[in-house]
Design a protein around this motif. Structure first.
Motif, short mmCIF file in Angstrom:
data_model
loop_
_atom_site.label_atom_id
_atom_site.label_comp_id
_atom_site.label_asym_id
_atom_site.label_seq_id
_atom_site.Cartn_x
_atom_site.Cartn_y
_atom_site.Cartn_z
N PRO A 231 0.82 -1.21 0.00
CA PRO A 231 0.00 0.00 0.00
C PRO A 231 0.86 1.26 0.00
CG PRO A 231 -0.74 -1.55 1.68
CD PRO A 231 0.59 -2.05 1.19
N GLY A 232 0.38 2.28 -0.69
CA GLY A 232 1.04 3.58 -0.70
C GLY A 232 0.02 4.66 -0.41
N VAL A 233 0.43 5.67 0.34
CA VAL A 233 -0.48 6.75 0.74
C VAL A 233 0.18 8.09 0.50
CG1 VAL A 233 -1.93 7.70 2.58
CG2 VAL A 233 -1.39 5.26 2.57
N LEU A 234 -0.55 9.02 -0.11
CA LEU A 234 -0.12 10.40 -0.24
C LEU A 234 -0.88 11.21 0.80
CD1 LEU A 234 1.28 12.80 -1.66
CD2 LEU A 234 -0.67 12.84 -3.26
N VAL A 235 -0.16 11.91 1.67
CA VAL A 235 -0.82 12.64 2.76
C VAL A 235 -0.30 14.07 2.82
CG1 VAL A 235 0.89 11.85 4.47
CG2 VAL A 235 -1.37 12.60 5.24
N ASP A 236 -1.15 14.96 3.26
CA ASP A 236 -0.77 16.35 3.47
C ASP A 236 0.22 16.40 4.62
OD1 ASP A 236 -0.52 19.05 4.04
OD2 ASP A 236 -2.67 19.48 3.88
N GLY A 237 1.49 16.61 4.30
CA GLY A 237 2.53 16.59 5.33
C GLY A 237 2.57 17.81 6.21
N MET A 238 1.70 18.79 5.96
CA MET A 238 1.61 19.97 6.82
C MET A 238 0.43 19.83 7.79
SD MET A 238 4.13 21.50 5.37
CE MET A 238 4.33 23.28 5.51
N ASP A 239 -0.25 18.71 7.73
CA ASP A 239 -1.44 18.43 8.54
C ASP A 239 -1.10 17.33 9.55
OD1 ASP A 239 -3.86 17.60 9.59
OD2 ASP A 239 -4.83 17.26 7.65
N ALA A 240 -0.87 17.73 10.80
CA ALA A 240 -0.43 16.77 11.83
C ALA A 240 -1.41 15.63 12.02
CB ALA A 240 -0.20 17.51 13.15
N LEU A 241 -2.71 15.93 12.00
CA LEU A 241 -3.70 14.89 12.26
C LEU A 241 -3.78 13.89 11.11
CD1 LEU A 241 -6.61 16.86 13.98
CD2 LEU A 241 -4.67 15.65 15.00
N ALA A 242 -3.63 14.36 9.89
CA ALA A 242 -3.64 13.45 8.74
C ALA A 242 -2.42 12.54 8.75
CB ALA A 242 -3.70 14.25 7.44
#
Length: 370
Positions: A231-242
């Motif tokens: 699995p691979g995930v792209l996440v908003d790295g400026m969003d601590a909760l995400a």
């Protein structure tokens, strides 16, 4: 001549379909508003405050470390401002017994994993004591070779699996690291053995001065997981909760025997690549910097906590003052540590001194005794 048969597949369409699946995961928008309640992590008020404290403390550490470097009191230093959510929220999803294999920008995770700040300063100075980790700190020293920690992580994770432990090994690299051969070899090995590993690419848009779009034609770095079947995930790295939410999910999968995960955190470093002469104004525009400053992970998380009546200016100032005092005490202790000698280097490198160095050892030992 017989008509040519039309291909029964469309490779371009397949690629486009795969790439379209990697949408960025986000919980908080730039104003600190929740935009995805389904992904809101189950963190108590106390845990939310603790995470914010760590992020503020680390921003102060970054500011002071830059100043200390300019004063000649630190050696190698890679700034971290802008990447606090990517680094600390991912680490907050871990357990103490998990293993951290950092890159050279990931000293904050080591500190919050138990490495004394004084040793972090000594590591920056190249002192051997900075690499002597206390018992119970499950981590390796920051890797300087780009991407090498991905192979090491596959091995550590396999060791965890063979011992039947319910833990994971996590590692970090930048977008530039994902262009290295070691990156692919590490995630492929971990995939083949379903090792409990979490691989994090902190995509801060530049490998030193090389833009991400000059490194690879892939629309995302997370999609590189498809090649090795994980699995691979792209996440908003400026969003601590995400970042916390996707790392926690990856850890849960790993300890349940479902193998590794590749996480791409889309983030930004506000400072230079390192303090060793890099000038980001030569390859980044002021408009780009301004756009990313509006996404500051501390500002976003602060707004969220203030809306919940969990944070205030007084609270933040208190954390900042505490950080300054702890940093002051740690650098003072580092300054008082006996300087590393040439004979220390030889003794630490060899159990049995080679003949050619044995003679040099005696020469240096005599010089150091004067």
């Amino acid at each position: 001549m017989a008509p040519r048969k039309k291909a029964q597949f469309d490779a371009v369409a397949t690629l486009n379909e795969i790439e379209s699946k990697f949408e960025m995961v986000q919980v908080l928008d730039e104003e600190g508003n929740v935009v995805n309640n389904d992904l809101l992590p189950d963190l108590s008020d106390e845990e939310l405050v603790e995470l914010m404290e760590r992020m503020v403390w680390t921003r102060v550490l970054d500011q002071r470390s830059i100043s200390l470097n300019r004063q000649g009191r630190l050696g190698f230093y890679a700034p971290t401002a802008g990447q606090e959510a990517s680094q600390l929220a991912s680490h907050y999803a871990l357990e103490k017994e998990d293993y951290v294999l950092p890159g050279y920008r990931d000293v904050p995770q080591l500190i919050w994993h138990g490495l004394p700040l004084t040793k972090a300063f000594l590591f920056s100075r190249g002192h051997f004591i900075g690499n002597q980790f206390p018992e119970g700190v499950n981590a390796l020293s920051p890797q300087i070779i780009i991407g090498a920690q991905f192979i090491q992580t596959a091995g550590v994770a396999l060791g965890i699996k063979k011992r039947g432990k319910k833990n994971v090994a996590i590692t970090y690299t930048g977008d530039g690291g994902s262009s290295q051969g070691d990156f692919y070899e590490g995630i492929n090995f971990a995939s083949a053995y379903k090792a409990p590993a979490i691989f994090v690419i902190q995509n801060n848009n530049y490998a030193i001065s090389t833009p991400r779009d000059k490194q690879t034609a892939a629309k995302t770095l997370a999609q590189k997981s498809v090649a090795v079947g994980i699995p691979g995930v792209l996440v908003d790295g400026m969003d601590a909760l995400a970042v916390y939410a996707v790392t926690k999910e990856a850890r849960d999968r790993a300890v349940n025997g479902d193998g590794p995960t590749l996480i791409e955190t889309l983030t930004y470093r506000y400072g230079p690549h390192t303090m060793a002469g890099d000038d980001p104004t030569r390859y980044r525009t002021s408009d780009e910097d301004s756009d990313w400053e509006k996404k500051d992970p501390l500002v976003r998380f602060r707004k969220y906590l203030e809306a919940k009546k969990l944070w205030s200016e007084d609270k933040e100032n208190e954390v900042m003052e505490k950080a300054k005092e702890e940093i002051k005490a740690a650098i003072k202790e580092a300054d008082s540590t006996p300087k590393q000698k040439v004979t220390d280097l030889m003794e630490n490198m060899y159990e049995e001194m080679p003949h050619n160095l044995a003679e040099q050892y005696e020469i240096y030992k005599e010089k150091e005794s004067k």
